[in-house]
Design a protein around this motif. Structure first.
Motif, PDB file in Angstrom:
ATOM      1  N   THR A  55      77.380  38.852 -55.684  1.00 14.89           N
ATOM      2  CA  THR A  55      77.590  40.268 -55.968  1.00 14.89           C
ATOM      3  C   THR A  55      76.430  41.114 -55.479  1.00 14.89           C
ATOM      4  N   ILE A  56      75.268  40.542 -55.338  1.00 12.77           N
ATOM      5  CA  ILE A  56      74.129  41.282 -54.807  1.00 12.77           C
ATOM      6  C   ILE A  56      74.293  41.499 -53.308  1.00 12.77           C
ATOM      7  N   LEU A  57      74.864  40.526 -52.607  1.00  8.28           N
ATOM      8  CA  LEU A  57      75.003  40.598 -51.162  1.00  8.28           C
ATOM      9  C   LEU A  57      76.303  41.246 -50.699  1.00  8.28           C
ATOM     10  N   THR A  58      77.262  41.497 -51.578  1.00  6.29           N
ATOM     11  CA  THR A  58      78.575  42.004 -51.205  1.00  6.29           C
ATOM     12  C   THR A  58      78.544  43.332 -50.461  1.00  6.29           C
ATOM     13  N   PRO A  59      77.785  44.332 -50.883  1.00  3.15           N
ATOM     14  CA  PRO A  59      77.843  45.603 -50.151  1.00  3.15           C
ATOM     15  C   PRO A  59      77.367  45.509 -48.705  1.00  3.15           C
ATOM     16  N   PHE A  60      76.625  44.482 -48.365  1.00  2.34           N
ATOM     17  CA  PHE A  60      76.064  44.390 -47.040  1.00  2.34           C
ATOM     18  C   PHE A  60      76.937  43.631 -46.052  1.00  2.34           C
ATOM     19  N   ASP A  61      78.027  43.013 -46.512  1.00  2.00           N
ATOM     20  CA  ASP A  61      78.867  42.272 -45.578  1.00  2.00           C
ATOM     21  C   ASP A  61      80.205  42.945 -45.337  1.00  2.00           C
ATOM     22  N   SER A  62      80.347  44.194 -45.718  1.00  2.00           N
ATOM     23  CA  SER A  62      81.582  44.931 -45.506  1.00  2.00           C
ATOM     24  C   SER A  62      81.691  45.341 -44.041  1.00  2.00           C
ATOM     25  N   SER A  63      82.882  45.141 -43.463  1.00  2.00           N
ATOM     26  CA  SER A  63      83.075  45.500 -42.065  1.00  2.00           C
ATOM     27  C   SER A  63      83.546  46.943 -41.907  1.00  2.00           C
ATOM     28  N   VAL A  64      83.783  47.636 -43.018  1.00  2.00           N
ATOM     29  CA  VAL A  64      84.229  49.022 -42.982  1.00  2.00           C
ATOM     30  C   VAL A  64      83.007  49.921 -43.128  1.00  2.00           C
ATOM     31  N   SER A  65      82.866  50.861 -42.212  1.00  2.00           N
ATOM     32  CA  SER A  65      81.702  51.743 -42.257  1.00  2.00           C
ATOM     33  C   SER A  65      82.004  52.988 -43.081  1.00  2.00           C
ATOM     34  N   GLY A  66      80.965  53.683 -43.446  1.00  2.00           N
ATOM     35  CA  GLY A  66      81.126  54.926 -44.190  1.00  2.00           C
ATOM     36  C   GLY A  66      81.818  55.991 -43.359  1.00  2.00           C
ATOM     37  N   GLY A  67      81.619  55.949 -42.050  1.00  2.00           N
ATOM     38  CA  GLY A  67      82.288  56.887 -41.156  1.00  2.00           C
ATOM     39  C   GLY A  67      83.792  56.688 -41.142  1.00  2.00           C
ATOM     40  N   GLN A  68      84.225  55.438 -41.183  1.00  2.00           N
ATOM     41  CA  GLN A  68      85.661  55.163 -41.214  1.00  2.00           C
ATOM     42  C   GLN A  68      86.280  55.621 -42.528  1.00  2.00           C
ATOM     43  N   ARG A 114      89.043  63.128 -32.295  1.00  2.00           N
ATOM     44  CA  ARG A 114      88.670  62.744 -30.946  1.00  2.00           C
ATOM     45  C   ARG A 114      89.224  61.356 -30.687  1.00  2.00           C
ATOM     46  N   THR A 115      89.366  61.001 -29.466  1.00  2.00           N
ATOM     47  CA  THR A 115      89.884  59.675 -29.146  1.00  2.00           C
ATOM     48  C   THR A 115      88.759  58.663 -29.306  1.00  2.00           C
ATOM     49  N   ALA A 116      88.754  58.021 -30.443  1.00  2.00           N
ATOM     50  CA  ALA A 116      87.766  56.983 -30.721  1.00  2.00           C
ATOM     51  C   ALA A 116      88.469  55.638 -30.665  1.00  2.00           C
ATOM     52  N   GLY A 117      87.733  54.582 -30.796  1.00  2.00           N
ATOM     53  CA  GLY A 117      88.301  53.248 -30.749  1.00  2.00           C
ATOM     54  C   GLY A 117      88.959  52.824 -32.056  1.00  2.00           C
ATOM     55  N   ASP A 118      88.945  53.688 -33.060  1.00  2.00           N
ATOM     56  CA  ASP A 118      89.517  53.326 -34.353  1.00  2.00           C
ATOM     57  C   ASP A 118      91.037  53.320 -34.292  1.00  2.00           C
ATOM     58  N   ASP A 144      97.084  43.807 -43.247  1.00  2.00           N
ATOM     59  CA  ASP A 144      96.166  43.417 -44.334  1.00  2.00           C
ATOM     60  C   ASP A 144      94.770  43.049 -43.854  1.00  2.00           C
ATOM     61  N   GLN A 145      94.301  43.649 -42.785  1.00  2.00           N
ATOM     62  CA  GLN A 145      92.928  43.419 -42.361  1.00  2.00           C
ATOM     63  C   GLN A 145      92.007  44.381 -43.099  1.00  2.00           C
ATOM     64  N   SER A 146      90.721  44.194 -42.932  1.00  2.00           N
ATOM     65  CA  SER A 146      89.743  45.048 -43.591  1.00  2.00           C
ATOM     66  C   SER A 146      89.817  46.438 -42.988  1.00  2.00           C
ATOM     67  N   LEU A 169     100.956  58.923 -49.956  1.00  2.00           N
ATOM     68  CA  LEU A 169     100.656  58.937 -48.536  1.00  2.00           C
ATOM     69  C   LEU A 169      99.379  58.146 -48.346  1.00  2.00           C
ATOM     70  N   VAL A 170      99.442  57.047 -47.587  1.00  2.00           N
ATOM     71  CA  VAL A 170      98.294  56.159 -47.422  1.00  2.00           C
ATOM     72  C   VAL A 170      97.866  56.180 -45.959  1.00  2.00           C
ATOM     73  N   VAL A 171      96.581  56.461 -45.741  1.00  2.00           N
ATOM     74  CA  VAL A 171      95.994  56.464 -44.408  1.00  2.00           C
ATOM     75  C   VAL A 171      94.988  55.328 -44.351  1.00  2.00           C
ATOM     76  N   ARG A 172      95.114  54.468 -43.332  1.00  2.00           N
ATOM     77  CA  ARG A 172      94.164  53.361 -43.130  1.00  2.00           C
ATOM     78  C   ARG A 172      93.550  53.475 -41.739  1.00  2.00           C
ATOM     79  N   VAL A 173      92.240  53.296 -41.687  1.00  2.00           N
ATOM     80  CA  VAL A 173      91.504  53.345 -40.417  1.00  2.00           C
ATOM     81  C   VAL A 173      90.700  52.056 -40.311  1.00  2.00           C
ATOM     82  N   TRP A 174      90.807  51.369 -39.155  1.00  2.00           N
ATOM     83  CA  TRP A 174      90.018  50.162 -38.937  1.00  2.00           C
ATOM     84  C   TRP A 174      89.580  50.079 -37.508  1.00  2.00           C
TER      85      TRP A 174
END
Length: 174
Positions: A55-68, A114-118, A144-146, A169-174
């Motif tokens: 639980t201490i290391l969990t926030p650091f292994d997330s593949s979703v960024s704050g920008g997303q 903008r046209t980003a890679g997301d 069901d990906q991150s 209404l659900v919006v998902r960005v990855w």
């Protein structure tokens, strides 16, 4: 063999000290109870470390960024704003306008991305279940990906089955 008596600084003769008697249990200083308590504390400490280390290391292994996450929230907000009639009810979406958006490029035009890679997926789901309503899905296929997601509670003007009171209404960005 006899031992000589020695004298200390004052000149007094020093005799042999009497031996102290000690009582020990089995000639050792640790009992079974001491060992059991020590091992028990050690096992509890190790279990505590292994339980809380992930639980201490969990926030650091997330593949979703704050920008997303911010981008998903902004897309959801802008879609609800552009697809709803703000005069009558601010969260009532016109189903025809939603279905007119064909792909991610349509979302980018409405929202001003903008046209980003997301990759972006927008869908309308029932509140109690995660099933889509009448195949109302826009964008890339979500498997069901991150992903960063944002949701808004909306109503549809044609009240489809499973969405009589409200939908999500659900919006998902990855």
């Amino acid at each position: 063999m006899t031992r000589k008596r020695t004298q200390n600084r004052t000149g007094r003769a020093r005799g042999r000290r009497q031996r102290t008697l000690s009582i020990s249990l089995r000639d050792r200083g640790q009992t079974t109870q001491d060992f059991a308590v020590g091992i028990g504390v050690f096992i509890l400490a190790v279990a505590f470390v292994f339980t809380f280390l992930p639980t201490i290391l969990t926030p650091f292994d997330s593949s979703v960024s704050g920008g997303q996450t911010a981008q998903a929230d902004r897309i959801a907000d802008r879609l609800v704003y552009h697809l709803s009639d703000s005069d009558t009810s601010p969260n009532a979406i016109d189903s025809g306008d939603f279905k007119d958006i064909d792909d991610v490029d349509g979302i980018r035009e409405i929202v001003g991305l903008r046209t980003a890679g997301d990759r972006v997926s927008v869908q309308i789901e029932q509140l109690n279940e995660s099933e889509t309503v009448n195949d109302m899905v826009i964008g890339d296929q979500y498997n069901d990906q991150s992903a960063a997601s944002s949701a808004r509670i909306v109503t549809l003007d044609d009240n489809p089955e499973g969405c009589e009171t409200a939908c999500r209404l659900v919006v998902r960005v990855w």
